[in-house]
Write an enzyme that holds these catalytic residues in place. Structure first.
Site, PDB file in Angstrom:
ATOM      1  N   SER A  43      -1.711 -16.277 -70.672  1.00 36.52           N
ATOM      2  CA  SER A  43      -1.735 -17.366 -69.703  1.00 36.52           C
ATOM      3  C   SER A  43      -2.460 -16.876 -68.463  1.00 36.52           C
ATOM      4  CB  SER A  43      -0.298 -17.759 -69.327  1.00 36.52           C
ATOM      5  OG  SER A  43      -0.293 -18.514 -68.127  1.00 36.52           O
TER       6      SER A  43
ATOM      7  N   VAL B 251      -2.252 -17.544 -78.814  1.00 35.14           N
ATOM      8  CA  VAL B 251      -2.722 -16.152 -78.831  1.00 35.14           C
ATOM      9  C   VAL B 251      -1.791 -15.348 -77.924  1.00 35.14           C
ATOM     10  CG1 VAL B 251      -4.632 -14.601 -78.282  1.00 35.14           C
ATOM     11  CG2 VAL B 251      -5.092 -16.868 -79.260  1.00 35.14           C
TER      12      VAL B 251
ATOM     13  N   LYS C  99       0.109 -23.515 -77.168  1.00 36.70           N
ATOM     14  CA  LYS C  99       0.826 -22.930 -76.027  1.00 36.70           C
ATOM     15  C   LYS C  99       1.421 -24.025 -75.152  1.00 36.70           C
ATOM     16  CE  LYS C  99       1.792 -20.143 -72.533  1.00 36.70           C
ATOM     17  NZ  LYS C  99       1.132 -20.553 -71.340  1.00 36.70           N
TER      18      LYS C  99
ATOM     19  N   ARG D 177      -1.670 -17.547 -65.633  1.00 32.37           N
ATOM     20  CA  ARG D 177      -0.622 -17.256 -64.638  1.00 32.37           C
ATOM     21  C   ARG D 177       0.006 -15.879 -64.841  1.00 32.37           C
ATOM     22  NH1 ARG D 177       0.411 -23.197 -64.904  1.00 32.37           N
ATOM     23  NH2 ARG D 177       0.007 -24.000 -62.809  1.00 32.37           N
TER      24      ARG D 177
ATOM     25  N   TYR E  19     -10.396 -19.221 -65.504  1.00 30.39           N
ATOM     26  CA  TYR E  19      -9.810 -17.874 -65.570  1.00 30.39           C
ATOM     27  C   TYR E  19      -9.549 -17.553 -67.046  1.00 30.39           C
ATOM     28  CZ  TYR E  19      -8.329 -13.817 -63.031  1.00 30.39           C
ATOM     29  OH  TYR E  19      -8.269 -12.554 -62.513  1.00 30.39           O
TER      30      TYR E  19
ATOM     31  N   GLY F 284      -6.884 -16.699 -75.330  1.00 35.58           N
ATOM     32  CA  GLY F 284      -6.378 -17.998 -75.798  1.00 35.58           C
ATOM     33  C   GLY F 284      -7.469 -19.056 -75.699  1.00 35.58           C
ATOM     34  N   HIS F 285      -8.088 -19.140 -74.516  1.00 34.08           N
ATOM     35  CA  HIS F 285      -9.196 -20.087 -74.327  1.00 34.08           C
ATOM     36  C   HIS F 285     -10.350 -19.755 -75.275  1.00 34.08           C
ATOM     37  CE1 HIS F 285      -7.490 -19.888 -70.046  1.00 34.08           C
ATOM     38  NE2 HIS F 285      -7.302 -21.143 -70.386  1.00 34.08           N
TER      39      HIS F 285
HETATM   40  P1  AMP Z   1      -5.306 -23.963 -69.224  1.00 31.79           P
HETATM   41  O1  AMP Z   1      -6.560 -23.344 -68.728  1.00 31.79           O
HETATM   42  O2  AMP Z   1      -4.083 -23.138 -69.017  1.00 31.79           O
HETATM   43  O3  AMP Z   1      -5.149 -25.401 -68.798  1.00 31.79           O
HETATM   44  O4  AMP Z   1      -5.450 -24.019 -70.812  1.00 31.79           O
HETATM   45  C1  AMP Z   1      -6.566 -24.619 -71.426  1.00 31.79           C
HETATM   46  C2  AMP Z   1      -6.346 -24.708 -72.911  1.00 31.79           C
HETATM   47  O5  AMP Z   1      -6.152 -23.397 -73.447  1.00 31.79           O
HETATM   48  C3  AMP Z   1      -5.107 -25.526 -73.298  1.00 31.79           C
HETATM   49  O6  AMP Z   1      -5.391 -26.283 -74.449  1.00 31.79           O
HETATM   50  C4  AMP Z   1      -4.100 -24.449 -73.575  1.00 31.79           C
HETATM   51  O7  AMP Z   1      -3.082 -24.842 -74.464  1.00 31.79           O
HETATM   52  C5  AMP Z   1      -4.961 -23.376 -74.198  1.00 31.79           C
HETATM   53  N1  AMP Z   1      -4.295 -22.080 -74.097  1.00 31.79           N
HETATM   54  C6  AMP Z   1      -3.786 -21.502 -72.971  1.00 31.79           C
HETATM   55  N2  AMP Z   1      -3.188 -20.331 -73.275  1.00 31.79           N
HETATM   56  C7  AMP Z   1      -3.305 -20.184 -74.619  1.00 31.79           C
HETATM   57  C8  AMP Z   1      -2.870 -19.184 -75.556  1.00 31.79           C
HETATM   58  N3  AMP Z   1      -2.196 -18.107 -75.158  1.00 31.79           N
HETATM   59  N4  AMP Z   1      -3.178 -19.352 -76.853  1.00 31.79           N
HETATM   60  C9  AMP Z   1      -3.843 -20.461 -77.265  1.00 31.79           C
HETATM   61  N5  AMP Z   1      -4.281 -21.435 -76.443  1.00 31.79           N
HETATM   62  C10 AMP Z   1      -4.013 -21.299 -75.143  1.00 31.79           C
END
Ligand code: AMP
Length: 283
Positions: A185, A176, A149, A187, A32, A36-37
């Site tokens: 996020s 981000v 994050k 979420r 998703y 950020g990703h």
């Molecule tokens: P997730 O899909 O939530 O497990 O996140 C995957 C990666 O993206 C992890 O390293 C998170 O820290 C990073 N991530 C998630 N949200 C952000 C954001 N807002 N800014 C920077 N990195 C992010």
């Protein structure tokens, strides 16, 4: 975009690139994808020839009452966005590919798993450390990219890489945010419009803490209280898991503020649990 669902398949692709002398980057995600990703993927592409993005909603890191089943998923969209950001392949294994019948080996980063989110999400960081170790062994990246994050996750993975001599460079990247300060996020999609507006309180609370430090406050507890006060003033904050003033590497609480300090919060807006943090260097 090449979407690979098997461990053997992604290994084969990576081996072929290595034989051609190419460097490998890994961006682990639960999909998703948002900006950020994408910031992680873009950076990976500037530093690595071949970028693998894993999209895996890891059942091991969800508690029984948590949102594993409802976690947002959209692989087609992820594939398009990841390709635009420079990824070569998405690794998207089924849970049974990662955890076949009989699976029973886990990675535990002891102390760093315990405080902050770990205190409220038992087993979460064991699930994270285990899946990240598996992804490192499967993809064998030269570099892996993580967002600040998830600050506790980042600290724990950096510790794990040192403790287990894993041959990978961890590259941390800043949070981000939306233009109003809310940290991106997956979420955030759970928030109603009113909750979405209220959710900026996490960042506003952290800024209040940072402003106090900038004004000369050096008592970590007082900074924490001010952050908590800002959160409590928002009626849609239904629960505060923690407000922490800690060392960003050891996550140990800081009573007297000097050097590198992290302010971190976890709070519920309605039923949605959000986390955020901010880093400050105190002279
Ligand atoms: P997730 O899909 O939530 O497990 O996140 C995957 C990666 O993206 C992890 O390293 C998170 O820290 C990073 N991530 C998630 N949200 C952000 C954001 N807002 N800014 C920077 N990195 C992010």
């Amino acid at each position: 975009m090449n979407v690979v669902e098997t461990i053997a398949g992604v290994r084969e692709l990576v081996r072929a690139e290595r034989r051609r002398g190419k460097s490998i980057g890994l961006v682990p995600t639960m999909g998703y994808l948002h900006e950020g990703h994408l910031s992680l993927i873009r950076r990976a592409r500037t530093e690595c020839d071949f970028v693998v993005v894993s999209v895996f909603v890891n059942p091991l890191q969800f508690g029984p009452q948590e949102d594993y089943n409802t976690y947002p998923r959209d692989l087609n969209r992820d594939a398009r966005l990841a390709a635009e950001a420079g990824a070569a392949v998405i690794f998207h294994p089924a849970p049974a590919e990662m955890y076949p019948e009989g699976f029973q080996t886990h990675v535990e980063v002891e102390r760093l798993s315990q405080g902050l989110c770990g205190a409220f999400r038992p087993g979460h960081f064991r699930g994270v450390a285990t899946v990240v170790t598996k992804l490192f062994n499967i993809v064998t990246p030269d570099r892996a990219y993580f967002g600040e994050k998830d600050a506790q996750q980042l600290a724990l993975i950096q510790r794990m890489v040192r403790d287990l001599n894993l041959d990978v460079e961890i590259v941390p990247l800043p949070i981000v945010r939306e233009s109003d300060g809310l940290a991106l996020s997956s979420r955030n999609t759970y928030l109603s419009p009113a909750e979405r507006r209220a959710a900026t309180v996490l960042y506003r609370a952290l800024l209040r803490g940072r402003d106090l430090i900038a004004a000369g406050e050096r008592d970590g507890r007082r900074v924490g209280e001010a952050v908590r006060g800002t959160l409590q003033a928002e009626p849609l904050v239904s629960r505060i898991d923690y407000v922490a003033v800690v060392d960003p590497e050891t996550l140990a609480e800081k009573a007297a503020l000097s050097g590198r300090v992290m302010l971190a919060v976890a709070a519920y807006i309605g039923k949605v649990r959000l986390i955020d943090n901010i880093r400050v260097v105190v002279d």
